[in-house]
Motif scaffolding. Sequence first.
Motif, PDB file in Angstrom:
ATOM      1  N   LEU A  89      44.638  38.502  38.466  1.00 45.17           N
ATOM      2  CA  LEU A  89      44.926  39.764  39.157  1.00 45.17           C
ATOM      3  C   LEU A  89      44.250  40.960  38.495  1.00 45.17           C
ATOM      4  O   LEU A  89      44.017  41.970  39.151  1.00 45.17           O
ATOM      5  CB  LEU A  89      46.439  40.008  39.193  1.00 45.17           C
ATOM      6  N   PRO A 133      41.193  41.983  37.386  1.00 44.48           N
ATOM      7  CA  PRO A 133      40.023  42.733  37.869  1.00 44.48           C
ATOM      8  C   PRO A 133      40.304  43.541  39.133  1.00 44.48           C
ATOM      9  O   PRO A 133      40.040  44.756  39.161  1.00 44.48           O
ATOM     10  CB  PRO A 133      38.990  41.629  38.159  1.00 44.48           C
ATOM     11  N   ALA A 134      40.868  42.891  40.153  1.00 47.82           N
ATOM     12  CA  ALA A 134      41.080  43.596  41.420  1.00 47.82           C
ATOM     13  C   ALA A 134      42.123  44.698  41.276  1.00 47.82           C
ATOM     14  O   ALA A 134      41.885  45.845  41.673  1.00 47.82           O
ATOM     15  CB  ALA A 134      41.500  42.607  42.514  1.00 47.82           C
ATOM     16  N   THR A 135      43.278  44.363  40.700  1.00 47.63           N
ATOM     17  CA  THR A 135      44.331  45.390  40.607  1.00 47.63           C
ATOM     18  C   THR A 135      43.922  46.508  39.655  1.00 47.63           C
ATOM     19  O   THR A 135      44.220  47.673  39.907  1.00 47.63           O
ATOM     20  CB  THR A 135      45.671  44.786  40.145  1.00 47.63           C
ATOM     21  N   LEU A 167      40.854  47.645  39.082  1.00 55.47           N
ATOM     22  CA  LEU A 167      39.896  48.512  39.776  1.00 55.47           C
ATOM     23  C   LEU A 167      40.594  49.366  40.830  1.00 55.47           C
ATOM     24  O   LEU A 167      40.324  50.566  40.951  1.00 55.47           O
ATOM     25  CB  LEU A 167      38.800  47.657  40.424  1.00 55.47           C
ATOM     26  N   ILE A 168      41.504  48.727  41.588  1.00 58.93           N
ATOM     27  CA  ILE A 168      42.188  49.488  42.643  1.00 58.93           C
ATOM     28  C   ILE A 168      43.113  50.536  42.011  1.00 58.93           C
ATOM     29  O   ILE A 168      43.234  51.653  42.511  1.00 58.93           O
ATOM     30  CB  ILE A 168      42.939  48.537  43.604  1.00 58.93           C
ATOM     31  N   THR A 210      36.345  39.302  43.006  1.00 54.75           N
ATOM     32  CA  THR A 210      37.655  39.879  42.668  1.00 54.75           C
ATOM     33  C   THR A 210      38.700  39.512  43.724  1.00 54.75           C
ATOM     34  O   THR A 210      39.869  39.274  43.389  1.00 54.75           O
ATOM     35  CB  THR A 210      37.577  41.416  42.529  1.00 54.75           C
ATOM     36  N   MET A 246      39.868  35.829  43.264  1.00 46.32           N
ATOM     37  CA  MET A 246      40.782  35.690  42.135  1.00 46.32           C
ATOM     38  C   MET A 246      42.173  36.212  42.484  1.00 46.32           C
ATOM     39  O   MET A 246      43.179  35.508  42.315  1.00 46.32           O
ATOM     40  CB  MET A 246      40.229  36.441  40.914  1.00 46.32           C
ATOM     41  N   ALA A 247      42.225  37.441  43.012  1.00 43.16           N
ATOM     42  CA  ALA A 247      43.534  38.029  43.321  1.00 43.16           C
ATOM     43  C   ALA A 247      44.201  37.296  44.481  1.00 43.16           C
ATOM     44  O   ALA A 247      45.416  37.062  44.469  1.00 43.16           O
ATOM     45  CB  ALA A 247      43.377  39.513  43.637  1.00 43.16           C
ATOM     46  N   ALA A 252      45.836  34.211  43.179  1.00 44.60           N
ATOM     47  CA  ALA A 252      47.075  34.507  42.456  1.00 44.60           C
ATOM     48  C   ALA A 252      48.217  34.807  43.430  1.00 44.60           C
ATOM     49  O   ALA A 252      49.326  34.304  43.277  1.00 44.60           O
ATOM     50  CB  ALA A 252      46.864  35.686  41.505  1.00 44.60           C
ATOM     51  N   LEU A 291      49.240  47.062  47.182  1.00 45.99           N
ATOM     52  CA  LEU A 291      47.792  46.937  47.371  1.00 45.99           C
ATOM     53  C   LEU A 291      47.435  47.034  48.851  1.00 45.99           C
ATOM     54  O   LEU A 291      46.480  47.714  49.231  1.00 45.99           O
ATOM     55  CB  LEU A 291      47.303  45.600  46.811  1.00 45.99           C
ATOM     56  N   ALA A 303      36.317  46.297  44.244  1.00 43.64           N
ATOM     57  CA  ALA A 303      37.471  45.522  44.713  1.00 43.64           C
ATOM     58  C   ALA A 303      38.109  46.288  45.857  1.00 43.64           C
ATOM     59  O   ALA A 303      38.052  47.524  45.884  1.00 43.64           O
ATOM     60  CB  ALA A 303      38.502  45.336  43.595  1.00 43.64           C
ATOM     61  N   ILE A 329      41.376  41.040  49.371  1.00 46.77           N
ATOM     62  CA  ILE A 329      42.502  40.307  48.786  1.00 46.77           C
ATOM     63  C   ILE A 329      43.373  39.723  49.897  1.00 46.77           C
ATOM     64  O   ILE A 329      43.769  38.554  49.860  1.00 46.77           O
ATOM     65  CB  ILE A 329      43.339  41.239  47.879  1.00 46.77           C
TER      66      ILE A 329
END
Lengths: 297, 286
Positions: A13, A15-17, A19-20, B96, B99-100, B103, B119, B156, B161
Amino acid sequence: MIGRTSRSAIGMLAPATGLIAIFVFVPMALTIGLSFTQWSTQTGFDTARFVGLANFADLFGPTSIGRDFRAAFTNTALYTALSVALILPLSVILGLMVHQTFAPGGIVLRTVLFSTYMVPMIAVALVWSKLYSPTEGPFNQMLGWVGIPPQTWLSSPNTALFSIVLLNVWQQVGYFTVLAVAGLTQIPTTLYEAARVDGASAWLQFWKITLPLMRNTLLFSAVIAVINAVQVFEPVALITQGGPVNSTNVMTYHIRRVGIERAQGGLGSAMAVTLMLSLIVVIVLLFAFFRDREEQR
Amino acid sequence: MSSTKRPYRRYPANWKSSLLSLAILVIAVAAAFPLVWMVLSSLKTPAESMQVPPVWLPGSPNFDAYFEVSEVVSLGRSFLNSAFIALVTTIAIVVTSLMAGYAFAKYSFAGRDWLFAALIATMFLPPIVTLIPLYRMTGYLGINANLLGVVVPHLANAFGIFLMRQYIKGVPNDLIDAARVDGASEVTILFKIVAPAVMPAIAALTLFAFVYHWNSYLWPLTVLQGNTDQYPIVISLSRLLSYNRGAMNTGLVMAGATLAVLPPVVLFVFLQRFFVDSIMATGVKG
């Protein structure tokens, strides 16, 4: 095992979270914070001076700041309402044409409509500015063929905003048509067969089966169409610069002009916050409207 | 649900279906008209494009305008800038998001649903709301006025996601558990087992991200601060409008527009099935 999974979850989680969080949540919190300050966008955040609700008082007050803001707000509201009012019914009609198994050509139509959605808005704006040209543009020529007098399109305050709505509808409707087709494929065909056995007309089937069962699709489409509409920027920045007489000055264009070009970061942030709050209200109302429909049935 | 898996249709030959086909044809032609007119205008001579009433077909089609575009703006450089922006953001978004999405789809942990909801909420946030502080933040990070500033905030996004989670949920848990028993690391499982299983979603996200960032205008215009060397094609294009404004060089502008339109539209025509399928997946289940 649980330890390993939660370590993996964090790794997956991050990298994406991360960056966001940095590039969406932090600037969003900053927008809200800065809306209560007087701050020049050209200087550091530490130079922001807390002024309470003064920016908002300006926006809703009698000065030229308030007048320009309210014009931009009204234009965006009008633009959004017109866009949604045209896009939703059109997407259902075109969706039915693409989805039907009755006559050939549906897939071709879908391909053409969706191709227009791929065209950069900047190119759309350039091409349509020439199509709208009062003299060498083909639109007025075509109107002439059927006896309609030439229109002013982008050059008159009465028609400029609507002309940009048309341009937007042309670019966007393909996306919403595909959404409508997605909704249509979810309706069980057995419902239509049963209705036919009972002798229901095609018209009745549309109002009693198709439309009610597309409620979720229409809600989703309406929300997306609203979000897209408030982002209109390129045609205004490029062709009309907010004119004539402020008639196409919309929120995205106005916020950028005030907050970036004039560097009035606090004031621009207050405008952005007002826009965000208005959007939340509109989206909540849309959900309430569509849920109401559900209870009535 | 995929368009290619649709059963073969046998159309009845009667006047009703012919009438509907005719209507569909007329609408398709009308919808394509602005793009056709754009290409035709790019092939006209300057005199032809200014003629009143307008001429629809170029008398002697020529590519002069295309060559002139490259004299006015550094076309090759702009194309490279656009390609850099679109490719870097696309590759990063796919990785990205995978991966997310993995998860969120396959792990359970405290606060998962809340984090996911937070998100997803960002999908509905128009970029203008964060534009002003983001512009200043790139200054702090030392990435303003160049291509890094254009791409870094967009490596991202929530849509990716969301899309990946939708598809990865459909990958059987047994497959993942078996690999874990065999001692495969989570990264290996993701890229060797999960990713190949969701290739259509990866293709769709690739195309969405590429087209979105190829076409994007507001953020690059803002962060690049007039540094024309770094302009992507869509911003270079707007400079054509101010060039030689007195003569209203329509052919030049249309040639530029045609060049900017080609990559995303060509990509779409070849790969439209993935776009359509992913819209179906997000629109219906979303």
